[in-house]
Design a protein around this motif. Structure first.
Motif, PDB file in Angstrom:
ATOM      1  N   GLY A   8       0.767  -1.234   0.000  1.00  0.00           N
ATOM      2  CA  GLY A   8       0.000   0.000   0.000  1.00  0.00           C
ATOM      3  C   GLY A   8       0.797   1.283   0.000  1.00  0.00           C
ATOM      4  N   SER A   9       2.086   1.229  -0.222  1.00  0.00           N
ATOM      5  CA  SER A   9       2.887   2.455  -0.254  1.00  0.00           C
ATOM      6  C   SER A   9       2.631   3.199  -1.568  1.00  0.00           C
ATOM      7  N   PRO A  10       2.051   4.410  -1.497  1.00  0.00           N
ATOM      8  CA  PRO A  10       1.783   5.160  -2.725  1.00  0.00           C
ATOM      9  C   PRO A  10       3.056   5.511  -3.490  1.00  0.00           C
ATOM     10  N   TYR A  11       4.126   5.862  -2.761  1.00  0.00           N
ATOM     11  CA  TYR A  11       5.374   6.215  -3.427  1.00  0.00           C
ATOM     12  C   TYR A  11       5.981   5.006  -4.134  1.00  0.00           C
ATOM     13  N   ALA A  12       5.932   3.848  -3.486  1.00  0.00           N
ATOM     14  CA  ALA A  12       6.453   2.623  -4.113  1.00  0.00           C
ATOM     15  C   ALA A  12       5.615   2.261  -5.343  1.00  0.00           C
ATOM     16  N   SER A  13       4.316   2.454  -5.247  1.00  0.00           N
ATOM     17  CA  SER A  13       3.447   2.186  -6.400  1.00  0.00           C
ATOM     18  C   SER A  13       3.812   3.093  -7.565  1.00  0.00           C
ATOM     19  N   TYR A  14       4.100   4.358  -7.264  1.00  0.00           N
ATOM     20  CA  TYR A  14       4.492   5.288  -8.322  1.00  0.00           C
ATOM     21  C   TYR A  14       5.834   4.882  -8.929  1.00  0.00           C
ATOM     22  N   ARG A  40      -3.243   7.131 -12.124  1.00  0.00           N
ATOM     23  CA  ARG A  40      -4.331   7.781 -11.390  1.00  0.00           C
ATOM     24  C   ARG A  40      -4.541   7.116 -10.029  1.00  0.00           C
ATOM     25  N   GLU A  41      -4.381   5.804  -9.964  1.00  0.00           N
ATOM     26  CA  GLU A  41      -4.510   5.094  -8.684  1.00  0.00           C
ATOM     27  C   GLU A  41      -3.408   5.526  -7.711  1.00  0.00           C
ATOM     28  N   CYS A  42      -2.188   5.674  -8.227  1.00  0.00           N
ATOM     29  CA  CYS A  42      -1.072   6.136  -7.381  1.00  0.00           C
ATOM     30  C   CYS A  42      -1.338   7.552  -6.876  1.00  0.00           C
ATOM     31  N   ALA A  43      -1.841   8.403  -7.764  1.00  0.00           N
ATOM     32  CA  ALA A  43      -2.118   9.794  -7.392  1.00  0.00           C
ATOM     33  C   ALA A  43      -3.234   9.865  -6.355  1.00  0.00           C
ATOM     34  N   THR A  44      -4.251   9.058  -6.535  1.00  0.00           N
ATOM     35  CA  THR A  44      -5.375   9.031  -5.598  1.00  0.00           C
ATOM     36  C   THR A  44      -4.930   8.540  -4.215  1.00  0.00           C
ATOM     37  N   ALA A  45      -3.934   7.664  -4.191  1.00  0.00           N
ATOM     38  CA  ALA A  45      -3.422   7.145  -2.922  1.00  0.00           C
ATOM     39  C   ALA A  45      -2.601   8.186  -2.171  1.00  0.00           C
ATOM     40  N   CYS A  47       0.352   9.991  -3.580  1.00  0.00           N
ATOM     41  CA  CYS A  47       1.740  10.204  -3.998  1.00  0.00           C
ATOM     42  C   CYS A  47       1.858  11.521  -4.764  1.00  0.00           C
ATOM     43  N   LEU A  48       2.610  12.449  -4.210  1.00  0.00           N
ATOM     44  CA  LEU A  48       2.767  13.770  -4.813  1.00  0.00           C
ATOM     45  C   LEU A  48       3.384  13.686  -6.209  1.00  0.00           C
ATOM     46  N   ASP A  49       4.399  12.856  -6.381  1.00  0.00           N
ATOM     47  CA  ASP A  49       5.033  12.715  -7.696  1.00  0.00           C
ATOM     48  C   ASP A  49       4.038  12.215  -8.736  1.00  0.00           C
ATOM     49  N   ALA A  50       3.190  11.292  -8.344  1.00  0.00           N
ATOM     50  CA  ALA A  50       2.175  10.767  -9.259  1.00  0.00           C
ATOM     51  C   ALA A  50       1.151  11.850  -9.593  1.00  0.00           C
ATOM     52  N   GLN A  51       0.824  12.676  -8.622  1.00  0.00           N
ATOM     53  CA  GLN A  51      -0.124  13.764  -8.865  1.00  0.00           C
ATOM     54  C   GLN A  51       0.433  14.761  -9.875  1.00  0.00           C
ATOM     55  N   VAL A  52       1.710  15.084  -9.739  1.00  0.00           N
ATOM     56  CA  VAL A  52       2.357  16.001 -10.686  1.00  0.00           C
ATOM     57  C   VAL A  52       2.379  15.370 -12.079  1.00  0.00           C
ATOM     58  N   GLU A  53       2.771  14.116 -12.150  1.00  0.00           N
ATOM     59  CA  GLU A  53       2.825  13.402 -13.438  1.00  0.00           C
ATOM     60  C   GLU A  53       1.444  13.362 -14.091  1.00  0.00           C
ATOM     61  N   LEU A  54       0.421  13.120 -13.294  1.00  0.00           N
ATOM     62  CA  LEU A  54      -0.939  13.071 -13.822  1.00  0.00           C
ATOM     63  C   LEU A  54      -1.376  14.440 -14.335  1.00  0.00           C
ATOM     64  N   CYS A  55      -1.023  15.484 -13.622  1.00  0.00           N
ATOM     65  CA  CYS A  55      -1.326  16.851 -14.095  1.00  0.00           C
ATOM     66  C   CYS A  55      -0.660  17.109 -15.437  1.00  0.00           C
ATOM     67  N   LEU A  56       0.582  16.671 -15.590  1.00  0.00           N
ATOM     68  CA  LEU A  56       1.289  16.860 -16.860  1.00  0.00           C
ATOM     69  C   LEU A  56       0.604  16.108 -17.999  1.00  0.00           C
TER      70      LEU A  56
END
Length: 102
Positions: A8-14, A40-45, A47-56
């Motif tokens: 369940g680690s969001p950062y590891a998932s990203y 999107r699942e990583c971002a929802t969990a 993970c800030l990096d995943a959120q930035v990537e999803l925005c891009l």
């Protein structure tokens, strides 16, 4: 990395997403769609990096099944997200990196 992602680690998932999808060229639209949905699942969990990537991706009109309005709304919410939440996400990521080094 995959063991941490399964726990369940969001950062590891990203990081796992990054190793599987980010460097690949997608010739199959279905694979690209799946990669965006996984991100999107990583971002929802959380993970800030995943959120930035999803925005891009959303900013470049790669919506992964979301509507254009949903993509714009996500980017707006991310931009308005409080600094304290970003710091919390950054601290969580830093803690994970330190435990990974041991």
């Amino acid at each position: 990395m995959s063991a941490a992602a399964e726990k369940g680690s969001p950062y590891a998932s990203y990081q796992l997403w990054k190793s599987q999808y980010k460097e690949n060229q997608f010739y199959d639209p279905g694979s690209f769609l799946h990669s965006i949905r996984s991100l999107r699942e990583c971002a929802t969990a959380g993970c800030l990096d995943a959120q930035v990537e999803l925005c891009l991706l959303y900013a470049n009109s790669h919506l992964g099944g979301a509507t254009h309005e949903q993509g714009i709304e996500y980017i707006k919410l991310f931009a308005l997200m409080g600094r304290s939440r970003r710091l919390t996400a950054w601290k969580t990521r830093s803690r994970f990196k330190r435990s990974e080094e041991r």
